[in-house]
Scaffold this motif. Structure first.
Motif, PDB file in Angstrom:
ATOM      1  N   ALA A   1      -9.966   2.050   4.117  1.00 33.91           N
ATOM      2  CA  ALA A   1     -10.562   1.183   5.139  1.00 33.91           C
ATOM      3  C   ALA A   1      -9.484   0.462   5.938  1.00 33.91           C
ATOM      4  O   ALA A   1      -9.572   0.352   7.163  1.00 33.91           O
ATOM      5  N   VAL A   2      -8.449  -0.041   5.259  1.00 29.56           N
ATOM      6  CA  VAL A   2      -7.335  -0.692   5.951  1.00 29.56           C
ATOM      7  C   VAL A   2      -6.658   0.285   6.901  1.00 29.56           C
ATOM      8  O   VAL A   2      -6.377  -0.042   8.069  1.00 29.56           O
ATOM      9  N   ASN A   3      -6.388   1.489   6.437  1.00 30.15           N
ATOM     10  CA  ASN A   3      -5.693   2.488   7.263  1.00 30.15           C
ATOM     11  C   ASN A   3      -6.485   2.861   8.508  1.00 30.15           C
ATOM     12  O   ASN A   3      -5.908   3.238   9.536  1.00 30.15           O
ATOM     13  N   ALA A   4      -7.818   2.769   8.429  1.00 30.30           N
ATOM     14  CA  ALA A   4      -8.673   3.145   9.557  1.00 30.30           C
ATOM     15  C   ALA A   4      -8.817   2.031  10.589  1.00 30.30           C
ATOM     16  O   ALA A   4      -9.316   2.272  11.695  1.00 30.30           O
TER      17      ALA A   4
ATOM     18  N   THR B   1       0.738  -4.980  -9.681  1.00 34.60           N
ATOM     19  CA  THR B   1       1.813  -4.021  -9.971  1.00 34.60           C
ATOM     20  C   THR B   1       2.039  -3.038  -8.837  1.00 34.60           C
ATOM     21  O   THR B   1       2.814  -2.094  -8.983  1.00 34.60           O
ATOM     22  N   GLY B   2       1.352  -3.248  -7.723  1.00 40.41           N
ATOM     23  CA  GLY B   2       1.586  -2.405  -6.543  1.00 40.41           C
ATOM     24  C   GLY B   2       0.889  -1.061  -6.573  1.00 40.41           C
ATOM     25  O   GLY B   2       1.324  -0.124  -5.898  1.00 40.41           O
ATOM     26  N   LEU B   3      -0.206  -0.960  -7.311  1.00 42.26           N
ATOM     27  CA  LEU B   3      -0.910   0.316  -7.416  1.00 42.26           C
ATOM     28  C   LEU B   3      -1.336   0.868  -6.064  1.00 42.26           C
ATOM     29  O   LEU B   3      -1.387   2.090  -5.875  1.00 42.26           O
ATOM     30  N   ALA B   4      -1.656  -0.002  -5.119  1.00 40.37           N
ATOM     31  CA  ALA B   4      -2.143   0.457  -3.815  1.00 40.37           C
ATOM     32  C   ALA B   4      -1.017   0.812  -2.850  1.00 40.37           C
ATOM     33  O   ALA B   4      -1.241   1.528  -1.863  1.00 40.37           O
ATOM     34  N   LEU B   5       0.191   0.330  -3.106  1.00 40.66           N
ATOM     35  CA  LEU B   5       1.265   0.416  -2.113  1.00 40.66           C
ATOM     36  C   LEU B   5       1.593   1.841  -1.658  1.00 40.66           C
ATOM     37  O   LEU B   5       1.849   2.057  -0.464  1.00 40.66           O
ATOM     38  N   PRO B   6       1.599   2.851  -2.530  1.00 40.31           N
ATOM     39  CA  PRO B   6       1.945   4.198  -2.056  1.00 40.31           C
ATOM     40  C   PRO B   6       0.921   4.822  -1.115  1.00 40.31           C
ATOM     41  O   PRO B   6       1.205   5.853  -0.502  1.00 40.31           O
ATOM     42  N   HIS B   7      -0.250   4.208  -0.984  1.00 40.08           N
ATOM     43  CA  HIS B   7      -1.348   4.853  -0.273  1.00 40.08           C
ATOM     44  C   HIS B   7      -1.571   4.327   1.146  1.00 40.08           C
ATOM     45  O   HIS B   7      -2.399   4.873   1.879  1.00 40.08           O
ATOM     46  N   TYR B   8      -0.847   3.285   1.537  1.00 38.34           N
ATOM     47  CA  TYR B   8      -1.007   2.781   2.903  1.00 38.34           C
ATOM     48  C   TYR B   8      -0.370   3.755   3.895  1.00 38.34           C
ATOM     49  O   TYR B   8       0.649   4.382   3.604  1.00 38.34           O
ATOM     50  N   ALA B   9      -0.971   3.853   5.069  1.00 30.33           N
ATOM     51  CA  ALA B   9      -0.402   4.668   6.134  1.00 30.33           C
ATOM     52  C   ALA B   9       0.956   4.111   6.552  1.00 30.33           C
ATOM     53  O   ALA B   9       1.183   2.895   6.500  1.00 30.33           O
ATOM     54  N   GLN B  10       1.837   4.994   6.979  1.00 31.59           N
ATOM     55  CA  GLN B  10       3.171   4.569   7.410  1.00 31.59           C
ATOM     56  C   GLN B  10       3.112   3.639   8.622  1.00 31.59           C
ATOM     57  O   GLN B  10       4.055   2.884   8.873  1.00 31.59           O
ATOM     58  N   SER B  11       2.016   3.702   9.359  1.00 33.96           N
ATOM     59  CA  SER B  11       1.870   2.850  10.541  1.00 33.96           C
ATOM     60  C   SER B  11       1.599   1.393  10.180  1.00 33.96           C
ATOM     61  O   SER B  11       1.652   0.518  11.045  1.00 33.96           O
ATOM     62  N   LYS B  12       1.299   1.111   8.916  1.00 36.04           N
ATOM     63  CA  LYS B  12       1.031  -0.252   8.476  1.00 36.04           C
ATOM     64  C   LYS B  12       2.293  -0.871   7.878  1.00 36.04           C
ATOM     65  O   LYS B  12       3.055  -0.197   7.179  1.00 36.04           O
ATOM     66  N   CYS B  13       2.492  -2.163   8.144  1.00 37.74           N
ATOM     67  CA  CYS B  13       3.620  -2.910   7.592  1.00 37.74           C
ATOM     68  C   CYS B  13       3.042  -3.898   6.577  1.00 37.74           C
ATOM     69  O   CYS B  13       2.303  -4.814   6.943  1.00 37.74           O
ATOM     70  N   ILE B  14       3.376  -3.716   5.301  1.00 38.57           N
ATOM     71  CA  ILE B  14       2.699  -4.410   4.219  1.00 38.57           C
ATOM     72  C   ILE B  14       3.534  -5.566   3.697  1.00 38.57           C
ATOM     73  O   ILE B  14       4.721  -5.411   3.378  1.00 38.57           O
ATOM     74  N   THR B  15       2.891  -6.733   3.578  1.00 38.32           N
ATOM     75  CA  THR B  15       3.438  -7.857   2.826  1.00 38.32           C
ATOM     76  C   THR B  15       2.520  -8.075   1.633  1.00 38.32           C
ATOM     77  O   THR B  15       1.303  -8.206   1.795  1.00 38.32           O
TER      78      THR B  15
END
Length: 230
Positions: free
Chosen positions: A60-63, A76-90
């Motif tokens: 949903a975030v990526n869309a 523990t960052g379980l979601a971090l590998p799955h964000y689109a490269q176009s998103k900048c995550i804090t």
């Protein structure tokens, strides 16, 4: 990133108690203690059952439009590998042990779109207002001491027209599951989360009208909530 954390502290002294508040209160000390115990086994114990909800939330975030994403309670960052490269995550979390696991995951997976992983209080982050396009909280709303402050802080740091997302377990309305959740409530401090957490404790009547709520299979134990920050 440091410039985003220079906002004034918010005075919550006049905050009203949340409607439908959980029966047993949590505090930051009990949360930190609980997740110090959970950090080493969190992925094995909770990673599988929480996986579908995390994946749905990240999809949903990526869309959604917008680049800057705040993940509240990154764990523990379980979601971090799955964000689109176009998103900048804090990512922020109250547990240093969980954050250490998240930082190791970023290194292990070679993740390049994580801007920062910070030890901060989700109810009072210190970020400047309107710093992010999207804020997402996965399995966090039933963990923080004051869920109403969590949603207020997410609103504050997301720009108007942005989005707030939550995926969480919410209390059943009736039946055996409701009885079980109430029975577990006194163990909240040891568990580190509220089993008896009602959606109405974090969403106003207006929020409930405007939010999109999606049950997460299997069994609909978790719900994804998407709320425009209007």
């Amino acid at each position: 990133m440091d410039d985003m954390r220079n906002s004034k502290k918010i005075d919550y002294s006049n905050s009203k108690p949340a409607r439908h508040a959980p029966h047993s209160a949590l505090d930051n000390a009990s949360i930190i203690s609980a997740y110090k115990r959970w950090a080493g086994v969190y992925d094995r114990v909770f990673g599988g059952v929480s996986g579908p909800g995390r994946r749905r939330a990240v999809e949903a975030v990526n869309a959604l439009p917008g680049k800057r994403v705040l993940e509240v309670g990154v764990g523990t960052g379980l979601a971090l590998p799955h964000y689109a490269q176009s998103k900048c995550i804090t990512g922020i979390d109250l547990s240093p042990e969980m954050l250490a696991k998240a930082r190791a995951r970023v290194t292990e997976h070679g993740i390049t779109n994580v801007d920062a992983l910070l030890e901060l209080n989700a109810e009072e982050t210190g970020f400047d207002s309107r710093s992010f396009d999207i804020a997402v909280a996965m399995f966090v709303a039933s963990v923080v001491p004051n869920p109403d402050r969590l949603i207020s802080e997410m609103r504050r740091v997301v720009k108007p027209g942005g989005w707030l997302l939550m995926v969480n377990h919410f209390q059943a309305e009736k039946g055996a599951r409701l009885l079980a959740e109430r029975a577990l409530a006194p163990a909240s401090r040891k568990l580190g989360w509220h089993p008896d957490f009602a959606m109405e404790s974090i969403l106003s009547e207006e929020d409930l009208r405007t939010a999109t709520r999606t049950p997460i299979p299997p069994f609909g134990l978790f719900t994804l909530v998407q709320l425009p920050n209007d």
